[in-house]
Design an enzyme around this catalytic site. Structure first.
Site: not given
Ligand code: 13P
Length: 250
Positions: A9-11, A96, A98, A166, A172, A212
């Site tokens: 997931n490149w966000k 997600h 976020e 998650e 993150g 992470s």
């Molecule tokens: P990280 O791997 O940067 O913690 O993010 C996880 C995530 O939100 C994947 O959707």
């Protein structure tokens, strides 16, 4: 036997040019024969079309990070599931944390999106996860159960569904859930799904872990009986780290 699935997931990272570059590098590596697990990448909407062309010859699923719950109409700035289907997407990540945290997405909104995406013939990666406050209050299981039950309300067939656990406190932050902590929640998600859809459907459901995940902890997480791969944020932006995580799923 469930095939593991690892999705990057490149966000909100990478321009179109950078996305093409990273997708090309991943495709070259995956193209050399990683068939033991399913691999996907979720670039920005802007880059979906170009990245789709890059991975056409590889064995990688094109994934979107979100979509709207209507197919078209006056929803300025939004992208619909039908547009994503036409662009060649295979999966859409929904709910997600976020999106829930910063854009106010509730279980009801996520549920509308889930139904729309499935109706369009796409697969869903439904994200669930508790905050640190919720974990410390001892309500992790009930929070996750509500996210699963309400997120899937009215969905009769889960054969195109993947769930991603998650924990918000692990995203993150560099703090990963221990494999035992993650396994406990994954097993509880599978039990919830078994209650809703029966043992067989639950046994086939893939449940990814996200938060992470790194080359150093992926193998231990993926070795747990109910962890079927990962949804990878930060580490998916580096081709070597991402490929090391993919290989840990094999
Ligand atoms: P990280 O791997 O940067 O913690 O993010 C996880 C995530 O939100 C994947 O959707």
């Amino acid at each position: 036997m469930r095939t593991k699935i690892v999705v990057g997931n490149w966000k909100m990272n990478n321009t179109v040019a950078e996305s093409i570059e990273l997708a090309t590098a991943i495709t070259e590596k995956v193209g050399k024969g990683i068939h033991c697990c399913e691999v996907g990448i979720a670039p920005t909407f802007l880059a979906l079309h170009e990245v789709g062309k890059v991975i056409e010859w590889g064995d990688i699923a094109l994934c979107a990070q979100n979509c709207h719950y209507e197919n078209d109409g006056a929803f300025t700035g939004e992208v619909s599931a039908s547009m994503l289907a036409a662009a060649g997407c295979g999966y859409v990540i929904l709910g997600h944390s976020e999106r829930r945290q910063y854009f106010g997405e509730t279980n009801a909104v996520v549920n509308r999106k889930v139904k729309r995406v499935l109706e369009q013939g796409l697969r869903v990666i439904l994200c669930v996860g508790e905050t640190l406050q919720e974990r410390e209050a001892g309500i992790t299981e009930s929070v996750i159960t509500s996210q699963v039950v309400e997120g899937l309300e009215g969905v009769s067939d889960i054969s195109s569904l993947v769930i991603a656990y998650e924990p918000v406190w692990a995203i993150g932050t560099g703090k990963t859930a221990t494999s035992a902590q993650a396994e406990e929640v994954h097993a509880s998600i599978r039990a919830t799904v078994a209650g809703l859809y029966g043992q067989q459907a639950a046994a086939h459901l893939r449940i990814q872990y996200g938060g992470s995940v790194k080359p150093s902890n992926a193998a231990e997480l993926f070795a747990m009986p109910n962890i079927d791969g990962g949804l990878i944020g930060g580490a998916s932006l580096n081709v070597d780290d991402f490929m090391a995580i993919v290989k840990a799923a094999c």
